[in-house]
Design a protein around this motif. Structure first.
Motif, mmCIF file in Angstrom:
data_model
loop_
_atom_site.group_PDB
_atom_site.id
_atom_site.type_symbol
_atom_site.label_atom_id
_atom_site.label_comp_id
_atom_site.label_asym_id
_atom_site.label_seq_id
_atom_site.Cartn_x
_atom_site.Cartn_y
_atom_site.Cartn_z
ATOM 1 N N LEU A 81 0.827 -1.196 0.000
ATOM 2 C CA LEU A 81 0.000 0.000 0.000
ATOM 3 C C LEU A 81 0.866 1.253 0.000
ATOM 4 O O LEU A 81 0.558 2.231 -0.698
ATOM 5 C CB LEU A 81 -0.917 -0.005 1.224
ATOM 6 N N ARG A 82 1.962 1.225 0.754
ATOM 7 C CA ARG A 82 2.869 2.375 0.792
ATOM 8 C C ARG A 82 3.467 2.635 -0.585
ATOM 9 O O ARG A 82 3.589 3.787 -1.024
ATOM 10 C CB ARG A 82 3.984 2.127 1.804
ATOM 11 N N ILE A 83 3.828 1.576 -1.288
ATOM 12 C CA ILE A 83 4.398 1.720 -2.633
ATOM 13 C C ILE A 83 3.372 2.330 -3.580
ATOM 14 O O ILE A 83 3.687 3.228 -4.377
ATOM 15 C CB ILE A 83 4.874 0.346 -3.155
ATOM 16 N N ILE A 84 2.133 1.868 -3.494
ATOM 17 C CA ILE A 84 1.063 2.414 -4.341
ATOM 18 C C ILE A 84 0.854 3.891 -4.049
ATOM 19 O O ILE A 84 0.724 4.709 -4.964
ATOM 20 C CB ILE A 84 -0.245 1.620 -4.135
ATOM 21 N N HIS A 85 0.844 4.240 -2.771
ATOM 22 C CA HIS A 85 0.675 5.640 -2.392
ATOM 23 C C HIS A 85 1.813 6.496 -2.941
ATOM 24 O O HIS A 85 1.574 7.610 -3.448
ATOM 25 C CB HIS A 85 0.597 5.769 -0.871
ATOM 26 N N ASP A 86 3.039 6.008 -2.832
ATOM 27 C CA ASP A 86 4.188 6.760 -3.353
ATOM 28 C C ASP A 86 4.061 6.987 -4.850
ATOM 29 O O ASP A 86 4.366 8.078 -5.361
ATOM 30 C CB ASP A 86 5.490 6.011 -3.051
ATOM 31 N N ILE A 87 3.617 5.972 -5.558
ATOM 32 C CA ILE A 87 3.456 6.090 -7.020
ATOM 33 C C ILE A 87 2.393 7.131 -7.351
ATOM 34 O O ILE A 87 2.574 7.963 -8.254
ATOM 35 C CB ILE A 87 3.086 4.714 -7.625
ATOM 36 N N LYS A 88 1.289 7.107 -6.621
ATOM 37 C CA LYS A 88 0.213 8.073 -6.881
ATOM 38 C C LYS A 88 0.644 9.498 -6.535
ATOM 39 O O LYS A 88 0.288 10.455 -7.237
ATOM 40 C CB LYS A 88 -1.044 7.700 -6.094
ATOM 41 N N ILE A 89 1.420 9.659 -5.465
ATOM 42 C CA ILE A 89 1.917 10.995 -5.114
ATOM 43 C C ILE A 89 2.871 11.497 -6.189
ATOM 44 O O ILE A 89 2.833 12.678 -6.568
ATOM 45 C CB ILE A 89 2.599 10.957 -3.725
#
Length: 312
Positions: free
Chosen positions: A16-24
Motif C-alpha cells: 500500500l505504501r508503494i502504491i501511495h508513493d506512485i500516486k503521489i
C-alpha cells in the motif's frame, strides 16, 4: 484481515505504501506540468494560479495523499481540489495561511460570534461507520432561545446574524472541518453533514442574503481534503407534502446521482431521530440537544476553550 498473520499484514502495508508513493509522484508530475504550462503563458492573469500550483507542489506528501483519497486517487481531480484549497485558503486567511498551511482560533476573530452561535459543530463521536459528524445550523432561524443566549443577533424576533459576511461563514466551517480532519478516522472514512432546517425562517429569508453565505460554505466543502460522504437535510414536521414523500425520495436519488449525496428527512423529531439511528448509524447521544440529541449546550463552548488553550 483480522485472521492474517503479522508477516502478511506487513507485506500488505508495504504494498500500500508503494502504491501511495506512485500516486503521489503522479500527482506531482501533473502539478509540475500545469505549472510549466501556466509559466509559458506569461499572462498576468496566470500569476496567481502559478502561485497556487507552486503551493500545491510544496504541500506535504501526507496532505497530498489525503487529497488523493478524497478524489479516489485520480490525480487530475486531486490537483484541482488542491489548487482551489490554496486559492480559497489564501483568500480567507491571508499570508499566514501560506506560511502555516493551517489555521487556529486566533485567526478567526472576525467570526468568533459564529463559532459561539454554533454555525458548525463537530460532534464528539463518530457515526456507526466511523465517520465524523458535523452539524450545521440554519443562517436564519426562529430559535429565540439561542438569540437570548448569544445576544449578538437581532431582527424582529428572528435569529439573523448581523453583518456576518460569507467569508466569515466559510472560515467557521473551515475550522470545524480542519478539526475533524485531525482524526485519522476522518482522513480514512470522511464525514457526514447534518443540516438542521427545521427552524429556518421563511418570513425573513427574502430580507437576508443567505445564498452567498450558503455558497461560501459549499466552496469550502468542495476544496477541503475531507470526503463528504452524506448530507442529511432535516426539514420541519409541517413541510409541504409531508404525507406524500415521493418528492423526498426523488430528490435524494437525484442528488446522489449528481454527487451531492443528499438525504432529505421530513417528519416529527422522534421519527427523524429514529431514522438517523436505524438507517444511518447516527445516534441521538451524538447529536446536540437543539437537534433532539443529548449532547448538551456546554459541550461545544468547552471544546472551543480547550482548543484555544492548546493554541489550535
Amino acid at each position: 484481515d483480522p485472521n492474517a498473520d503479522d508477516e502478511t499484514r506487513e507485506s500488505a502495508k508495504e504494498s500500500l505504501r508503494i502504491i501511495h508513493d506512485i500516486k503521489i509522484q503522479a500527482l506531482n508530475s501533473y502539478l509540475e506540468q500545469e505549472h510549466r504550462r501556466e509559466r509559458e503563458r506569461e499572462a498576468s492573469a496566470s500569476t496567481e494560479r502559478r502561485e497556487h500550483l507552486l503551493l500545491a507542489l510544496q504541500t506535504s506528501d501526507e496532505l497530498k495523499l489525503q487529497f488523493l483519497r478524497v478524489e479516489d486517487f485520480i490525480e487530475r481531480k486531486a490537483a484541482r481540489r488542491m489548487v482551489q484549497y490554496w486559492k480559497l485558503g489564501l483568500h480567507l486567511f491571508g499570508p499566514s495561511f501560506r506560511r502555516q498551511g493551517r489555521i487556529t482560533l486566533d485567526d478567526l476573530d472576525d467570526c468568533s460570534v459564529l463559532l459561539r452561535w454554533c454555525l458548525a459543530r463537530l460532534m464528539p463521536e463518530k457515526d456507526e461507520s466511523g465517520r465524523s459528524v458535523v452539524v450545521l445550523r440554519p443562517f436564519i432561524s426562529n430559535d429565540t432561545e439561542s438569540m437570548e443566549e448569544i445576544g449578538d443577533f437581532h431582527s424582529d424576533n428572528q435569529l439573523v446574524p448581523l453583518e456576518i459576511s460569507p467569508d466569515a461563514c466559510a472560515k467557521a466551517v473551515w475550522y470545524v472541518l480542519q478539526a475533524a480532519l485531525e482524526q485519522e478516522s476522518c482522513q480514512m472514512k470522511g464525514y457526514v453533514l447534518l443540516i438542521d432546517k427545521r427552524k429556518d425562517s421563511q418570513q425573513v429569508r427574502s430580507q437576508v442574503d443567505t445564498n452567498s453565505r450558503r455558497q461560501a460554505v459549499v466552496n469550502v466543502q468542495q476544496c477541503f481534503p475531507a470526503k463528504l460522504c452524506a448530507q442529511h437535510l432535516l426539514l420541519g414536521e409541517n413541510s409541504a407534502d409531508q404525507n406524500h414523500p415521493w418528492w423526498q425520495q426523488a430528490l435524494s436519488v437525484l442528488s446522489i446521482s449528481l454527487g451531492m449525496r443528499l438525504i432529505v428527512h421530513v417528519g416529527a423529531e422522534s421519527e427523524i431521530l429514529a431514522e438517523l439511528e436505524r438507517t444511518f448509524g447516527i445516534a441521538p447521544d451524538n447529536l446536540p440537544v437543539d437537534v433532539g440529541g443529548t449532547v448538551d449546550n456546554e459541550h461545544f463552548p468547552r471544546w472551543l476553550e480547550d482548543r484555544r488553550s492548546a493554541g489550535i
